[in-house]
Design a protein around this motif. Structure first.
Motif, short mmCIF file in Angstrom:
data_model
loop_
_atom_site.label_atom_id
_atom_site.label_comp_id
_atom_site.label_asym_id
_atom_site.label_seq_id
_atom_site.Cartn_x
_atom_site.Cartn_y
_atom_site.Cartn_z
N ARG A 2 0.94 -0.96 0.30
CA ARG A 2 -0.10 -0.28 -0.27
C ARG A 2 1.19 1.48 0.05
O ARG A 2 1.37 1.12 1.01
N VAL A 3 0.58 2.42 -1.04
CA VAL A 3 1.21 3.04 -1.08
C VAL A 3 0.09 4.42 -1.07
O VAL A 3 -0.57 4.64 -1.62
N ALA A 4 0.62 5.77 -0.36
CA ALA A 4 -0.33 7.26 -0.47
C ALA A 4 0.75 8.19 -0.08
O ALA A 4 2.33 8.09 0.04
N LEU A 5 0.53 9.33 -0.47
CA LEU A 5 0.70 10.55 -1.40
C LEU A 5 0.09 10.87 -0.32
O LEU A 5 -1.93 11.51 -1.02
N VAL A 6 0.63 12.78 0.79
CA VAL A 6 -0.49 13.25 1.34
C VAL A 6 0.20 14.69 1.20
O VAL A 6 1.61 14.46 1.92
N ILE A 7 -0.19 15.34 1.16
CA ILE A 7 -0.16 17.00 0.69
C ILE A 7 -1.05 17.53 1.73
O ILE A 7 -1.75 17.94 1.97
N VAL B 231 4.33 8.79 1.41
CA VAL B 231 5.11 10.06 0.77
C VAL B 231 4.36 11.16 0.72
O VAL B 231 3.02 11.46 0.61
N ASP B 232 4.89 12.18 1.75
CA ASP B 232 3.66 13.48 2.50
C ASP B 232 4.46 14.63 2.24
O ASP B 232 5.86 14.43 2.14
N GLY B 233 3.89 15.88 2.00
CA GLY B 233 4.63 17.40 2.26
C GLY B 233 4.16 17.34 2.65
O GLY B 233 2.45 18.20 3.18
N VAL B 234 3.98 19.03 3.02
CA VAL B 234 3.53 20.25 4.04
C VAL B 234 3.65 21.56 3.45
O VAL B 234 5.45 21.93 3.12
N MET C 218 5.99 19.81 -5.12
CA MET C 218 4.51 19.02 -5.44
C MET C 218 4.43 18.13 -6.67
O MET C 218 4.08 16.75 -6.35
N ASP C 219 5.74 18.93 -7.89
CA ASP C 219 5.52 17.84 -8.65
C ASP C 219 6.93 16.24 -8.19
O ASP C 219 6.44 15.36 -9.01
N MET C 220 8.16 16.36 -7.53
CA MET C 220 8.65 15.75 -7.08
C MET C 220 8.02 14.95 -6.09
O MET C 220 8.16 13.39 -6.65
N VAL C 221 6.65 14.82 -4.90
CA VAL C 221 6.13 14.49 -4.51
C VAL C 221 5.47 13.34 -5.34
O VAL C 221 5.46 12.31 -4.89
N LEU C 222 4.82 14.11 -6.55
CA LEU C 222 3.22 13.19 -6.68
C LEU C 222 4.40 12.68 -7.57
O LEU C 222 4.68 11.17 -7.93
N SER C 223 5.82 12.35 -8.54
CA SER C 223 6.71 11.23 -9.48
C SER C 223 7.11 10.91 -8.08
O SER C 223 6.97 9.31 -8.96
N ARG C 224 7.46 11.09 -7.63
CA ARG C 224 8.19 9.52 -6.08
C ARG C 224 7.04 9.08 -5.85
O ARG C 224 7.18 7.68 -5.67
N PHE C 225 6.03 9.49 -5.60
CA PHE C 225 4.40 8.26 -5.31
C PHE C 225 4.19 7.60 -6.79
O PHE C 225 3.66 6.34 -6.40
N ALA D 190 -2.97 -1.26 -3.28
CA ALA D 190 -3.85 -0.33 -3.02
C ALA D 190 -2.73 1.20 -2.91
O ALA D 190 -1.59 1.18 -2.55
N VAL D 191 -3.29 2.52 -3.60
CA VAL D 191 -3.16 3.43 -3.55
C VAL D 191 -3.86 4.34 -2.87
O VAL D 191 -5.09 4.17 -3.54
N MET D 192 -3.52 5.28 -1.88
CA MET D 192 -4.60 6.84 -1.70
C MET D 192 -4.05 8.06 -1.86
O MET D 192 -2.43 8.38 -1.73
N PHE D 193 -4.62 9.04 -2.12
CA PHE D 193 -3.69 10.61 -2.28
C PHE D 193 -4.95 11.63 -1.32
O PHE D 193 -5.80 11.18 -1.66
N TYR D 194 -4.26 11.83 -0.23
CA TYR D 194 -4.80 13.08 0.43
C TYR D 194 -4.37 14.50 -0.04
O TYR D 194 -3.06 14.62 0.19
N TYR D 195 -5.55 15.28 -0.11
CA TYR D 195 -4.91 16.32 -0.21
C TYR D 195 -6.12 17.76 0.84
O TYR D 195 -7.22 17.76 0.34
N ALA D 196 -5.45 18.58 1.59
CA ALA D 196 -6.17 19.48 2.35
C ALA D 196 -5.41 20.68 2.05
O ALA D 196 -4.13 20.54 1.88
#
Length: 513
Positions: free
Chosen positions: A28-33, A66-69, A76-83, A92-98
């Protein structure tokens, strides 16, 4: 050649065995921003908290995050490419954005912290298109989840409205709907084309509910988001209703831990209070929490009962042992006194009977044979009798003390039972029906069989010699009835004495034989 083939086959088998554990656990992999500190838009104070709390919750349920604040466009481009690289063939993959997001010409855009949106061109090159995120999610082979807590007021509406570059230009409120894709789950903080609240606490209403529901094990993802919808709707007084778009062929569980029902099924017969307490603390609102509290109360009562009974048993065991030792000592002294007294009487009789009489010596009366009792002998016998009586009294006192101790033990056990069952109907615990101490002698208060009293009979003969005999105290025969001579040992004794005195008792002596 055969050895080489066997070696290759063994290596292949070992490699497969090493791969099996990795295959057994889904990847499972997730990207959180979470963007907050905007330079050209209003700051969002709680989005960093939202991102951090979601990232922590995802890690707990098995996601590699993979997260970033407060990321700029490059970040944003860098964490998206890594994800996207990690998402390849993931289960399973998940993207969360706030943060800030808006729709422009029917397409959704996510805003980096340094973005300056003045016109249509800046929208295209200074923001992150949500379609690029969907492309990154598409590298996974399994479930794809996208959660957007970005449906806030569009701060760039005024600038964009002044500079319409094309006829198709339009700026909407909130985010635009996303086309449904197979295997995709899309969750919005509020309905499409609507605005979500930031919230006054640590998290937004939507993220706060999502974090809490992700902690609940055994929830299928559709059920989990429906529960989030209910919580947010109630928390906002019906002003905000999250929206869910789901297109899955099977079930998916965010939290794969055991449910409260699974855990309680295993613990319901447990005698470990620590496990029961941990269950109650982990699932305070569970349907099984009442059963767990009842089970815990039963275990604690039983442990308390066992501890109290062990303490009580130890205390009374020591007292009973000491009392038993005293009983044994006194009984030993009593037996010795009784033996001394009996031995003295028996020794005097033996001394009298051991005096030899010559065959030609004239016969003497028994009164002449018996020596006179010395005063010292009478005093010694009185002393021994007194000592025996004292031991008897001591034993009687110990018997009373033993009964008192037994009564005290029963009362203490009743008191323990009352404390254990405090607050409920007091049920007295059964007292073991066994003697407290082994009785060395029968209790003094017990009735003894009445022995027939014996009296000495003085029989006078023509020779005026007193013959001593023992006769049972039987009632005298009625007047006029023929007296029957008692039979038994007394007849033989009289016959023997008469034969020795030459009083014609030889025939009677033959009958005794």
């Amino acid at each position: 050649m055969n050895a080489a083939v066997k070696l290759c086959a063994l290596v292949a088998l070992l490699s497969q065995l090493l791969v099996l554990p990795a295959l057994a656990q889904d990847r499972r992999v997730a990207l959180v921003i979470g963007n907050s500190a905007y330079k050209n838009a209003p700051a969002l104070p709680n989005t960093p908290n939202d991102a951090r709390d979601i990232a922590e919750a995802l890690r707990k349920v098995g996601f590699e995050v993979v997260d970033g604040v407060d990321l700029d466009k490059r970040g944003m481009d860098m964490v998206l490419s890594r994800f996207a690289r990690l998402a390849q063939d993931a289960d399973a993959v998940m993207f969360y954005y706030a943060g800030h997001g808006f729709q422009f010409n029917g397409e959704n855009f996510l805003v980096p912290v340094e973005a300056k949106i003045d016109d249509e061109i800046s929208v295209q090159y200074e923001t992150l298109k949500l379609s690029e995120v969907i492309t990154a999610l598409g590298f996974a082979k399994g479930v794809k989840i996208m959660v957007l807590d970005a449906c806030r007021n569009n701060p760039f509406v005024a600038q964009l409205s002044k500079k319409q570059a094309t006829r198709s230009f339009s700026v909407g409120t909130g985010l635009a709907p996303i086309a449904r894709a197979q295997g995709m789950v899309t969750a919005y903080a509020t309905q499409a084309n609507d605005v979500a609240a930031d919230g006054s606490g640590r998290n937004s209403p939507f993220t706060a509910a999502l974090v809490q529901e992700m902690k609940q094990p055994g929830l299928e993802i559709a059920t989990m988001f429906r529960r989030v919808q209910k919580v947010v709707y109630d928390a906002t007084g019906g002003k905000q209703t999250p929206e869910l778009s789901l297109s899955l062929l099977g079930d998916f569980y965010m939290n794969r831990e055991e449910t409260d029902a699974d855990i309680w099924k295993r613990l319901r017969t447990s005698d470990n209070p620590a496990e029961i307490k941990a269950f109650i603390q982990r699932f305070p609102g569970s349907f099984f929490a009442v059963d767990a509290k009842t089970r815990l109360d039963l275990i604690e009562r039983r442990n308390f009962s066992s501890s109290e009974r062990e303490k009580l048993e130890s205390e009374f065991a020591a007292r009973e042992k000491a009392l038993l030792e005293r009983v044994r000592e006194v009984e030993k002294s009593r037996q010795q006194a009784a033996t001394d007294l009996a031995g003295r009487d028996a020794g005097k009789t033996d001394a009298e009977r051991s005096v030899p009489r010559p065959a030609d010596a004239p016969a003497q009366a028994p009164a002449a044979i018996a020596p006179a009792v010395k005063p010292s002998d009478a005093s010694e016998r009185e002393r021994l009798a007194k000592k025996l009586a004292e031991r008897e009294q001591e034993l009687a006192a110990l018997e009373a003390e033993k009964a008192k101790l037994s009564q005290e033990r029963q009362e203490r056990e009743k008191a323990v039972a009352a404390r254990i069952n405090s607050g409920a109907t007091v049920k007295e615990l059964p007292v073991p029906e066994k003697p407290l101490l082994p009785s060395a002698r029968p209790p003094r208060h017990e009735a003894r069989p009445v022995q027939p009293q014996e009296r000495m009979v003085l029989d006078r003969r023509s020779t005026d010699v007193l013959l001593g005999g023992v006769e049972s105290a039987a009632p005298a025969p009625a007047r006029g009835s023929k007296a029957r001579r008692p039979s038994g040992p007394r007849d033989c004794t009289d016959a023997l004495m008469r034969a020795q005195l030459g009083d014609g008792g030889r025939n009677s002596l033959q009958d005794c034989r």
